[in-house]
Design an enzyme around this catalytic site. Structure first.
Site, mmCIF file in Angstrom:
data_model
loop_
_atom_site.group_PDB
_atom_site.id
_atom_site.type_symbol
_atom_site.label_atom_id
_atom_site.label_comp_id
_atom_site.label_asym_id
_atom_site.label_seq_id
_atom_site.Cartn_x
_atom_site.Cartn_y
_atom_site.Cartn_z
ATOM 1 N N SER A 214 -9.753 1.352 2.664
ATOM 2 C CA SER A 214 -8.891 2.173 1.836
ATOM 3 C C SER A 214 -7.777 1.388 1.136
ATOM 4 O O SER A 214 -7.183 1.899 0.193
ATOM 5 C CB SER A 214 -8.261 3.279 2.684
ATOM 6 O OG SER A 214 -7.428 2.726 3.685
ATOM 7 N N LYS B 236 0.847 -1.201 0.000
ATOM 8 C CA LYS B 236 0.000 0.000 0.000
ATOM 9 C C LYS B 236 0.876 1.241 0.000
ATOM 10 O O LYS B 236 1.895 1.291 0.714
ATOM 11 C CB LYS B 236 -0.900 -0.043 1.240
ATOM 12 C CG LYS B 236 -1.971 1.041 1.311
ATOM 13 C CD LYS B 236 -2.870 0.827 2.533
ATOM 14 C CE LYS B 236 -3.996 1.817 2.626
ATOM 15 N NZ LYS B 236 -4.884 1.564 3.801
ATOM 16 N N SER C 261 -9.950 -1.032 6.814
ATOM 17 C CA SER C 261 -9.352 -0.866 5.486
ATOM 18 C C SER C 261 -8.589 -2.050 4.927
ATOM 19 O O SER C 261 -8.183 -2.008 3.774
ATOM 20 C CB SER C 261 -8.426 0.345 5.487
ATOM 21 O OG SER C 261 -9.198 1.483 5.299
HETATM 22 N N1 GLN Z 1 -13.291 3.480 5.993
HETATM 23 C C1 GLN Z 1 -12.717 3.943 7.222
HETATM 24 C C2 GLN Z 1 -12.383 5.404 7.118
HETATM 25 O O1 GLN Z 1 -12.657 5.970 6.104
HETATM 26 C C3 GLN Z 1 -11.523 3.143 7.561
HETATM 27 C C4 GLN Z 1 -10.307 3.572 6.838
HETATM 28 C C5 GLN Z 1 -9.121 2.778 7.245
HETATM 29 O O2 GLN Z 1 -9.231 1.737 7.891
HETATM 30 N N2 GLN Z 1 -7.973 3.300 6.891
HETATM 31 O O3 GLN Z 1 -11.872 5.987 8.029
#
Ligand code: GLN
Length: 487
Positions: A154, A79, A178
């Site tokens: 994400s 990532k 994410s």
């Molecule tokens: N979807 C969640 C957010 O937007 C989690 C994102 C993540 O785990 N980085 O914060």
């Protein structure tokens, strides 16, 4: 040999016995990336040259009888919020578009020590804020099962890369789901370890008390293998925990005896898709058929999890992202009148809408006169959420439910409705607030052919138990063997 259709275990065996070389394995994935990479959009950058050089080095070590790491020759998608020395690390943000880290993240070093091949850097929602990868300022990523749908987020790039077989494994970060949610959307296994299990050194911070790095693979054993290679103590992360790392891949085949599975009633609430509901109930029946004791469990504070998470995550983000001022870090605007204007213009240009929304929410939640009502209250509810888990784990070994209430939504479907997007994290967020580990395993398909993920959660540092429980299910089912048909 169908290289890209193989699991990490099959590839390691084939390289070990000389059926294929590491260079051939890497080249096979690079060929897949040439063929489908543009359609899927999983990678922000592909390091063809570097990865072939790394692979050649693995082959050289093998032929000269030198010892090899546990991931020798396996291509991994990392990532793009994890620092890789000499390779751009953009966080999918205009702010860091040109940032080339002068150092490696702890995880990057661990991957190199294990002789993995870092094949490319994967797309994400800008600074990991989002659930669909649509907040990337740089690129669209598509779900390999249906390119009109989002890969989740994400860590959507890492999940889509593994789902599309453009990499053998992936590394993501999970602040509120994410890793698990995109794993579920892309039909792969993804795991968020216990907070403190994997060092965050070199992970670009979003919400430091929630962020945790973790593995993706096409199967549970590959996930176990990757986790054991990246986990462990690191002095450079003050929240890294000094505990030995079990050999997860060595024990993953051992079924758990007298397994007690708790089905979280709150995860089957309003808004759950009927295909998801049916697949997860069928998955729980698999545990029943294996002799597990299944009971209903309530986590009563779950209803506050999304609100609590967005208060805490945004508060921490507003503080962490203050460093991008065009001086210490990040993009600097070209046109400005004075110093204050330079900061403002650089941030206005560098950050996308979702990042700005969160900084504003966080600044508000932390501001004088409001922080008691918002941030502090959030911390108190966070403790209650953890208490729910502690109570549940007195009676069960693992908790089970859907990873996400729905299969992958369409690209564009939720972008204008941030609240609806936030609600897609409803089943994953509480594990981050509590700091506990969770895994998503392929558990079926919706009527329109999109993957569905089963989420399992366990107590702190019980990754070994979690992986063994996940493997018990995987062994009885075929879902993880399916591949998207475009490839
Ligand atoms: N979807 C969640 C957010 O937007 C989690 C994102 C993540 O785990 N980085 O914060």
């Amino acid at each position: 040999m169908d290289i890209t259709g193989s699991t990490t275990g099959q590839l390691l065996d084939a390289m070990q016995n000389g059926t294929v070389s590491a260079v051939e394995v890497t080249q096979a994935y690079l060929n897949e990336i040439s063929a489908h990479g543009e359609t899927v959009g999983a990678f922000l950058s592909v390091d063809s040259e570097g990865s072939l050089t790394q692979a050649a080095e693995v082959d050289r070590k093998r032929s000269s009888g030198e010892s090899l790491g546990k991931l020798a020759g396996l291509p991994v998608a990392v990532k793009d919020n994890i620092c890789t020395k000499g390779l751009a690390t953009t966080c999918a943000s205009r702010m860091l578009e040109n940032f080339v880290p002068p150092y490696d993240a702890h995880v990057t070093t661990q991957l190199q020590n294990a002789d993995a091949i870092i094949i490319g850097k994967a797309n994400l929602d800008e600074f990991a804020m989002g659930s669909s990868t649509e907040n990337s300022a740089l690129q669209v990523t598509r779900n390999p099962w249906n390119i009109d749908h989002a890969p989740g987020g994400s860590s959507g790039g890492s999940a889509a890369a593994v789902g599309a077989r453009l990499a053998s494994m992936g590394i993501g970060s999970d602040t509120g789901g994410s890793i698990r949610q995109p794993a579920s959307f892309c039909g792969v296994v993804g795991m968020k370890p216990t907070y403190g299990r994997v060092s965050r050194y070199g992970l670009v911070a979003f919400a430091s008390s929630l962020d945790q790095i973790g593995p993706f693979a096409t199967d549970v054993t590959g996930t176990a293998r990757l986790l054991e290679s990246i986990a462990g103590y690191d002095v450079r992360d003050s929240t890294s925990v000094d505990r030995p790392v079990p050999g997860y891949s060595a024990t993953v085949e051992q079924p758990l005896e007298n397994l007690r599975v708790g089905v979280v009633s709150e995860f089957f609430g309003e808004g759950i898709d009927s295909d998801v509901d049916a697949s997860i109930r069928a998955a729980i029946d698999v545990y029943r058929s294996l002799g597990a004791e299944v009971s209903e469990v309530s986590l009563p504070h779950t209803r506050y999890a999304v609100a609590t998470y967005y208060l805490i995550a945004c508060s921490e983000a507003s503080s962490n992202l203050a460093r991008y001022d065009g001086v210490h870090y990040g993009r600097r605007a070209e046109q400005f009148e004075n110093m204050i204007d330079m900061y403002a213009a650089s941030r206005a240009e560098g950050f996308g809408a979702e990042v700005k929304r969160r900084i504003m929410l966080g600044v508000f939640a932390l501001s004088e006169g409001y922080s008691d009502q918002y941030y502090l209250k959030g911390l108190k509810v966070r403790r209650l959420i953890r208490n729910d888990f502690d109570a549940a784990f007195e009676n069960v070994d693992v908790l089970a439910g859907p990873t996400c209430p729905t299969p992958a939504f369409k690209i564009g479907e939720l972008v204008d409705d941030p609240l609806q997007m936030y609600l897609s994290d409803i089943c994953t967020i509480s594990a981050n607030l509590a700091g506990i580990p969770g895994v998503s395993v392929p558990a079926g398909f919706s009527s329109n052919g999109l993957p569905i993920g089963l989420q399992l959660l366990a107590g702190p540092f019980e990754e070994e138990k979690l992986l063994r429980a996940a493997r018990m299910f995987e062994r009885e089912t075929v879902w993880h063997t399916k591949r998207p048909s475009f490839s």
